[in-house]
Scaffold this active site. Structure first.
Site, short mmCIF file in Angstrom:
data_model
loop_
_atom_site.label_atom_id
_atom_site.label_comp_id
_atom_site.label_asym_id
_atom_site.label_seq_id
_atom_site.Cartn_x
_atom_site.Cartn_y
_atom_site.Cartn_z
N HIS A 37 73.26 38.38 29.50
CA HIS A 37 73.15 38.68 30.86
C HIS A 37 72.71 40.06 31.29
CE1 HIS A 37 77.54 39.12 31.69
NE2 HIS A 37 77.10 39.79 32.55
N ASP A 56 76.10 34.06 25.35
CA ASP A 56 75.84 35.12 26.35
C ASP A 56 76.05 36.36 25.38
OD1 ASP A 56 75.55 36.64 28.40
OD2 ASP A 56 77.40 36.52 29.13
N GLY A 64 79.66 45.52 34.84
CA GLY A 64 79.26 46.52 34.26
C GLY A 64 79.85 46.72 33.11
N SER A 94 80.42 44.17 31.29
CA SER A 94 79.90 43.27 30.48
C SER A 94 79.08 43.64 29.27
CB SER A 94 78.69 42.29 31.41
OG SER A 94 79.33 41.61 32.29
N LEU A 115 77.24 18.40 17.75
CA LEU A 115 77.43 17.38 16.42
C LEU A 115 76.34 15.89 16.61
CD1 LEU A 115 79.22 16.54 14.14
CD2 LEU A 115 81.00 15.67 15.72
N GLY A 116 75.94 16.02 17.66
CA GLY A 116 75.26 14.59 18.23
C GLY A 116 76.41 13.66 18.61
#
Lengths: 637, 337
Positions: free
Chosen positions: A105, A136, A216, A218, A275-276
């Site tokens: 981001h 992220d 900031g 981040s 995993l489904g």
């Protein structure tokens, strides 16, 4: 109780910046001491001694250790600014050639290029490499040096709640003097699972700290008390009080990021794993499967509704969040072990994890719906691999959309290091790695494109389980390939849909896999079609070898058939191939063993094959491999 | 006060060798954390809408399963569930509460649990380092242990705080902290010293009455222990009269309607009659409307509606949400125009 305390001392925890000289620190200390005395005198219910305060050596030493840790850690930290002053955040360099971690981001707001300051006072250019929008995480590469200071990577699983830690970064984009800010706190929690915010971001198995994390910070580093990297700060619980620190910051664990690092270096939009199957827990800590997709690999391996999950990727599972914590830190394509119970019986399976997002879905979320291709595509500059001066090839021109395409703007001095292409954050790095892997293989294994004729391979098919050997003859060509095993013959026509020609039976498409193996070797990734670098994965079973090695994976698509060519990273040889006839199918797996030199070529003497995890394994024992001359009539069509 | 952020007081008696002092300090906190977490609980009750979190924090104060927490709407529920540190869930009984101190005591059916000993009287001084254990923001989901924060006692103050326009009932001594402790869900958390001795209970989310600044504060245990004893002795089970109530609350009659007769435990609050020309009639209220919210608070029964009316002054606007057939209708009734 209070009175028992014999003496009071103080140390300052002033935010340390690199410019703090020793004499300056002393001044601060004496100033603080007087403040303490004054405030103690003022407190009416605080009848403490105001005798001269003396800092004991132990505390001076403790502070010294902290200063050292911060000074060590701060060297590798990066303050990120958007190229036009828009946005920004923090980052940390993890390799001396300039690869640095940040948040998706943060980087998203900056575009392809950004400016990164380091505590040496230099503002470096940096280019986007790979992104993991779900986790992220972003990987960028700082440019202009090959000896960047780097952070020491710690094992974030060893972090304990209560450990001191500090965040170094660019809160509120304060680092206009290129010096980052340090904030200190403790680990408030670990193995936290934070539900996806919106639809995409999910923080699994993350660290929680009370060190001040502000906008900031981040993308910046969270260090342990030794100054080693344990996480990347990325999110706070900013709710009622505006976007400022509220005592809760989350850091993505560095262990998770290390799983993804190789994938991020591929310049792709990297996807997380699913995993489904979904699970639910009861109050007794029993986690059961409450849904499993029939198309998933987990289903094909035998996982069913109501099975009890005992462990996943080596970690015991007693809650749904634990399950999500394990799953959330793994990239698509990993093959962890699952232990489950059904009616008291215990089973162990290895499952290939699919992507959280369907093919193209992640791209669509990040880049929007596909547009019509430009009428006159440009020709991208092709990178040469880091360690090889191999010849540059053409062939990707139509697909890539080079940086020059952005109209009316001045070219970035490093514009050649960024190639736009759908599904990639920077296709340049994919080509770089694809060429690195391929050219290393060619350098060792030989120039296969000089054998464009048909290949005739003879030997025996060995079935160790049945202690059985049957002779085979294999003919591989451009258009047609065939195999005779014992009395049975099978033929394949490459102009038809390969996924419908999975012969011989019960091999998962052995002939298709071998056909595509030859095609890849003869044509190379440039000519084969759509071939991209996926990243590194832990190697699966290699005969007579237990050690987990890394394989570099090139994914080659022909029609709906996808083949994963897996190259041993240290030995550079093609170690195995997995041919998936279509989406949601088991692969035919080939393992190339006993490479021997045959003229200019390194040729495998045994090819193990099976039809996916858990299926019986057989071996083609090669007695003879002949490269026939290319026939004119075969070339005609 | 800003200065105090940068000050740290430490006590020599805790540290013996110079070489391992940094490790010692960190492991002191690690040890305190691992010893203290089993005494903490997470509480889930009513709420969960309009920014009202349905969770808060608490801690065990007896070996018989008594839990101290903040008195709040979260406990105003038929079922209050506690999640212990080991992840087990238990239903709690409300033993009693003291609205002047904003505290409540719950009990769960366990024996010999780790707990804080209230007989040991621990206080903290300005500059003392503290640890706060709470489930702020509900970060700790499932069986995860609560969050731990560290900081200092910045000051001892007399609390003068408010929530919205309402003055908080507790207006006595409090520890002002430099850690960001008072967040959603943190109320009722444990504040300890570095050795894990209980010092105070983390307070609610409140603003300073004068400045409006959000406060990070905790209520000293020395101010709470007497009341806890009285609650446990059964002396304070229902003292809701002490809550500041409007002297002249609104009523259905004043607004011009009546509710159906309250005949069962949870009679659905249907409007029975509407007086022609009344405020209720002017705003479109009709017989058989089901009142589902009063002033943003869900009303499941006639009692709930009456309770909300009791809390509303007759000068204030009453916001009603009613269900009529399959429609929801909002209306604002104002007695004084």
């Amino acid at each position: 109780m209070k009175l028992q305390r014999t003496m009071i001392f103080m140390i300052s925890t002033i935010v340390l910046i690199a410019s703090n000289s020793d004499s300056r620190a002393e001044e601060e200390s004496s100033a603080d001491a007087s403040t303490v005395e004054t405030s103690l005198k003022a407190g009416s219910d605080n009848p403490r001694s105001t005798a001269t305060l003396q800092t004991p050596p132990a505390l001076v030493q403790a502070e010294g250790l902290r200063v050292q840790a911060i000074q060590k850690a701060i060297q590798a930290t990066v303050c990120i600014f958007g190229p036009k002053g828009q946005g920004g955040g923090s980052g940390v360099v993890i390799s001396s050639d300039g690869y640095a971690l940040s948040n998706y981001h943060v980087v998203e707001a900056c575009g392809a290029f950004m400016k990164c300051s380091m505590p040496d006072g230099v503002l470096y250019d940096a280019v986007i490499v790979g992104i993991d929008p779900t986790g992220d995480v972003a990987l960028v590469k700082l440019l202009g040096r090959d000896d960047f200071p780097t952070a020491t990577i710690a094992d974030s699983d060893k972090v304990q709640v209560g450990d001191w830690c500090f965040a170094i970064g660019n809160p509120f984009l304060l680092a206009t003097n290129f010096q980052p800010s340090v904030s200190m706190g403790i680990i408030s929690g670990k193995n936290r699972y934070q539900y996806p915010s919106g639809t995409l971001l999910e923080y699994a198995d993350c660290l929680q700290t009370d060190a001040a994390i502000n906008p900031g910070n981040s993308g910046g580093a969270l260090f342990n008390s030794d100054g080693d990297l344990v996480g990347i700060n990325g999110r706070g619980s900013f709710e009622k009080r505006g976007r400022v620190n509220v005592g809760v910051g989350y850091a993505i664990s560095i262990n998770q990021i290390m799983y993804f690092l190789d994938h991020l270096k591929s310049g792709r939009l990297v996807d997380h794993a699913t995993l489904g199957a979904t699970v639910e827990s009861d109050s007794e800590g029993v986690v059961r499967v409450n849904d499993v997709l029939p198309t998933s690999d987990a289903f094909r391996r035998g996982l069913r509704y109501d099975d009890v999950i005992v462990s996943f990727a080596g970690r015991k599972i007693s809650t749904v969040n634990q399950f999500k914590n394990v799953l959330g830190i793994l990239p698509k394509g990993f093959t962890p072990k699952i232990v489950y119970q059904r009616e008291g019986e215990q089973f162990e399976i290895v499952v290939r994890l699919a992507g959280v997002h369907a093919t193209g879905q992640l791209t669509e979320i990040i880049e929007g719906k596909p547009l019509d291709p430009p009428a006159i595509p440009g020709i991208p500059p092709l990178p040469t691999p880091d360690d090889s001066e191999g010849p540059e090839e053409d062939g990707d021109g139509e697909k890539a959309d080079p940086e020059e395409a952005s109209e009316g703007e001045e070219l970035h001095p490093y514009h050649h290091l960024h190639i736009k292409r759908r599904g990639f954050s920077n296709y340049y790095f994919n080509l770089l790695n694809r060429n690195r892997v391929w050219e290393k293989f060619i350098a060792l294994g030989g120039i296969w494109d000089q054998q464009p004729g048909r290949w005739r391979i003879t030997g025996v098919v060995r079935d160790d389980m049945a202690a059985d050997e049957v002779p085979f003859q294999l003919m591989l060509g451009d258009q047609k390939s065939g195999i005779r095993i014992g009395d049975s013959s099978f033929v394949l026509d490459s102009t038809e849909d390969l996924s419908q020609q999975l012969v011989p039976p019960e091999t998962g498409g052995l002939l298709v896999a071998l056909h595509l193996w030859r095609a890849m070797l003869v044509e190379g990734p440039q000519q084969f079609g759509d071939v991209y670098y996926f990243g590194g994965l832990p190697a699966r079973r290699v005969a007579n070898q237990q050690a987990e090695e890394t394989v570099d994976v090139l994914i080659a698509t022909r029609g709906v058939t996808e083949t994963h060519f897996r190259f041993n990273r240290s030995k550079a040889l093609l170690q195995s191939a997995e041919m998936f006839p279509e989406i949601n199918s088991d692969p035919c797996r080939l393992a190339f063993l006993d490479y021997q030199r045959d003229g200019d070529l390194m040729v495998p003497r045994r090819i193990q094959f099976d039809a996916g995890f858990g299926s019986p394994e057989k071996t083609l024992v090669i007695e003879r491999i002949e490269f026939l001359q290319k026939r004119v009539e075969e070339n005609a069509k | 006060m800003i200065r105090s952020l940068f000050l740290c007081l430490a006590f020599l008696q805790y540290f013996t060798t110079a070489d391992s002092i940094a490790q010692t300090r960190s492991s002191t906190i690690n040890r305190t954390v691992s010893q203290t977490l089993p005494k903490t609980v997470k509480i889930v009750g009513s709420g969960g809408f309009r920014g009202l979190e349905a969770y808060q924090s608490g801690f065990l104060i007896s070996n018989k399963g008594h839990v101290l927490t903040a008195w709040s709407y979260v406990l105003d529920s038929d079922v209050v569930m506690l999640t212990m540190n080991d992840g087990t869930k238990r239903e709690a009984q409300l033993i009693g509460f003291d609205p002047r101190l904003d505290i409540a005591v719950l009990k769960i059916d366990v024996a010999d649990t780790p707990h804080f000993n209230l007989e040991i009287d621990t206080t903290a001084g300005v500059g003392d380092r503290i640890l706060a254990f709470s489930n702020l923001y509900g970060v700790a989901t499932g069986n995860e242990p609560v969050s731990v924060q560290q900081g200092f006692v910045s000051a001892k103050i007399q609390l003068s705080a408010r929530r919205g326009a309402y003055q908080s009932p507790y207006q006595d001594d409090a520890y002002l902290l430099d850690a960001m402790t008072n967040n959603p869900g943190a109320a009722g958390g444990a504040l300890t010293d570095l050795q894990g001795r209980l010092v105070a209970m983390v307070g609610k989310e409140l603003r300073d009455s004068k400045t409006g600044a959000w406060l990070n504060f905790a209520l000293p245990m020395e101010k709470l222990t007497d009341a806890i004893k009285r609650i446990r002795a059964g002396e304070m089970t229902s003292s809701s009269d002490i809550i500041d109530r409007p002297t002249e609350p609104i009523s259905a009659a004043l607004l011009g309607f009546s509710l159906v007769a309250d005949i069962v435990q949870k009679t659905p609050p249907y409007i029975d009659r509407v007086v022609v020309g009344s405020v209720a009639a002017e705003n479109g209220a009709r017989p058989d409307d089901l009142i589902i919210e009063v002033n943003g608070q869900m009303t499941a029964s006639v009692k709930d509606v009456l309770k909300q009316f009791q809390r509303t002054d007759r000068d204030d606007t009453v916001e009603l949400t009613v269900q009529r057939g399959n429609r929801f209708i909002d209306m604002k009734l104002q007695l004084v125009k």
